[in-house]
Design a protein around this motif. Sequence first.
Motif, short mmCIF file in Angstrom:
data_model
loop_
_atom_site.label_atom_id
_atom_site.label_comp_id
_atom_site.label_asym_id
_atom_site.label_seq_id
_atom_site.Cartn_x
_atom_site.Cartn_y
_atom_site.Cartn_z
N GLU A 90 33.38 44.22 38.34
CA GLU A 90 33.86 45.20 37.36
C GLU A 90 35.14 44.72 36.67
OE1 GLU A 90 35.30 49.89 37.15
OE2 GLU A 90 35.00 48.93 39.09
N THR A 91 36.07 44.14 37.44
CA THR A 91 37.31 43.65 36.85
C THR A 91 37.03 42.44 35.96
OG1 THR A 91 38.58 44.45 38.75
CG2 THR A 91 39.62 42.78 37.36
N ILE A 92 36.21 41.51 36.43
CA ILE A 92 35.91 40.31 35.65
C ILE A 92 35.21 40.66 34.33
CG2 ILE A 92 34.47 38.22 35.66
CD1 ILE A 92 35.39 37.82 38.57
N GLU A 93 34.42 41.73 34.34
CA GLU A 93 33.74 42.15 33.10
C GLU A 93 34.71 42.64 32.04
OE1 GLU A 93 30.72 44.86 34.49
OE2 GLU A 93 29.41 43.22 35.13
N PHE A 94 35.95 42.95 32.44
CA PHE A 94 36.98 43.35 31.48
C PHE A 94 37.55 42.14 30.73
CE2 PHE A 94 37.12 47.65 32.83
CZ PHE A 94 37.99 48.33 31.99
N PHE A 95 37.46 40.95 31.32
CA PHE A 95 38.11 39.77 30.73
C PHE A 95 37.77 39.55 29.25
CE2 PHE A 95 38.58 37.38 35.07
CZ PHE A 95 39.43 38.37 35.53
N PRO A 96 36.50 39.60 28.86
CA PRO A 96 36.19 39.34 27.44
C PRO A 96 36.67 40.43 26.49
CG PRO A 96 34.24 39.02 28.82
CD PRO A 96 35.28 39.68 29.67
N THR A 97 37.12 41.58 27.03
CA THR A 97 37.55 42.69 26.17
C THR A 97 39.06 42.76 26.02
OG1 THR A 97 37.76 44.35 27.94
CG2 THR A 97 35.55 44.00 27.02
N LEU A 98 39.79 41.79 26.58
CA LEU A 98 41.26 41.85 26.55
C LEU A 98 41.81 41.72 25.13
CD1 LEU A 98 42.11 39.59 29.63
CD2 LEU A 98 42.15 42.09 29.52
N ASP A 99 42.86 42.49 24.85
CA ASP A 99 43.58 42.39 23.58
C ASP A 99 44.78 41.46 23.71
OD1 ASP A 99 42.09 44.54 22.17
OD2 ASP A 99 42.98 45.80 23.73
N VAL A 100 45.37 41.42 24.91
CA VAL A 100 46.58 40.64 25.18
C VAL A 100 46.40 39.96 26.53
CG1 VAL A 100 49.09 40.74 25.54
CG2 VAL A 100 48.00 42.37 23.99
N ALA A 101 46.89 38.73 26.66
CA ALA A 101 46.92 38.05 27.95
C ALA A 101 48.33 37.54 28.20
CB ALA A 101 45.93 36.89 27.99
N LEU A 102 48.88 37.84 29.36
CA LEU A 102 50.19 37.39 29.77
C LEU A 102 49.98 36.37 30.88
CD1 LEU A 102 51.78 40.94 30.04
CD2 LEU A 102 52.04 39.34 28.14
N VAL A 103 50.31 35.11 30.62
CA VAL A 103 50.03 34.05 31.59
C VAL A 103 51.25 33.16 31.79
CG1 VAL A 103 47.57 34.00 31.03
CG2 VAL A 103 49.12 32.47 29.82
N GLY A 104 51.29 32.55 32.94
CA GLY A 104 52.29 31.52 33.21
C GLY A 104 51.66 30.16 33.02
N ILE A 105 52.48 29.16 32.77
CA ILE A 105 52.01 27.78 32.70
C ILE A 105 52.61 27.07 33.90
CG2 ILE A 105 51.98 25.64 31.38
CD1 ILE A 105 52.27 27.37 28.85
N GLY A 106 51.73 26.60 34.78
CA GLY A 106 52.19 26.00 36.02
C GLY A 106 52.14 24.49 35.99
N ALA A 107 53.00 23.88 36.78
CA ALA A 107 52.95 22.45 36.99
C ALA A 107 51.86 22.16 38.01
CB ALA A 107 54.30 21.95 37.51
N LEU A 108 51.47 20.91 38.12
CA LEU A 108 50.43 20.56 39.08
C LEU A 108 50.87 20.91 40.49
CD1 LEU A 108 47.61 19.41 39.33
CD2 LEU A 108 48.60 17.15 39.58
N LYS A 109 52.12 20.62 40.82
CA LYS A 109 52.64 21.03 42.11
C LYS A 109 52.96 22.52 42.01
CE LYS A 109 56.32 20.17 45.50
NZ LYS A 109 56.03 21.41 46.12
N PRO A 110 52.33 23.34 42.85
CA PRO A 110 52.55 24.79 42.73
C PRO A 110 53.98 25.17 43.07
CG PRO A 110 51.27 24.29 44.70
CD PRO A 110 51.44 23.00 43.95
#
Length: 195
Positions: A112-132
Motif C-alpha cells: 500500500e505504501t509503495i503504491e503511493f510512490f508514483p503519485t508523489l508531488d514532492v520528494a525529500l531525499v538525502g544524497i549519501g556517500a558510498l560509505k554510510p
Amino acid sequence: DDEAHMVRELGAAAAFHLESALRPKDRIGISSWSRHLLAMVDQLHPTRRAEGGFVVQILGGVGTPEMQSHATRITQQLALLIGASPMLLQAPGVTGSAKIRDLLLQEPYVRETIEFFPTLDVALVGIGALKPSAFLESSGNTFSLPELQSLRDAGAVGDICMRFFDQNGMPVRSPLLNRVIGIELPVLKRVGRIV
C-alpha cells in the motif's frame, strides 16, 4: 568545518524552502535515514499548508530498535507539522536477501505504501556517500563492508535512497539492489518537485 553546524544550517534552509512550497493535499515522500532531513523536520514551523495530504516514507525504516524510532519519527513528525497523514514503510531498507525482499513486498501494508510512490508531488531525499553515515550504519539499513566494496568496484560513488550512482550520475547496476525496499530512481525521477 563544523559538521553539526552544517547539518543544522542545511536543515533550516530546507525547512524554509518546504514551508514556502507546500500546497494543500500534497503527497510528500521523505527518505528516512538522512540527518539533514531530520534537522529540517526539527526546525520546521507548524503549518496546515498540506492539509489533506500525505507524508510517505520512501525508504524502509525497520532497523535496530534504538534507531527505528528515528525513521518513524521523521515521517510522523513531518506529517503532524504540516497537517498531513503519515504513511510508514514498515520494512527494512535493506533485507538479508532478494527472496526476503520479495516476500515483504507482498505484505499488504508494505504494498500500500509503495503504491503511493508514483503519485508523489514532492520528494525529500538525502544524497549519501558510498560509505554510510554513522546514523545510517547504526540503523542496520545498509550493506556490509565487502558489499560496499563491490559497489565501489562497480563504479558507485554515492546513493539516493540506497540506489547507487556513479561519478556521472548514472545508476550503478548490482544484484545487491534487489535487496532494497524503497523508491526506485526511475520513479523518483518522475516526481514533480525533488529536494
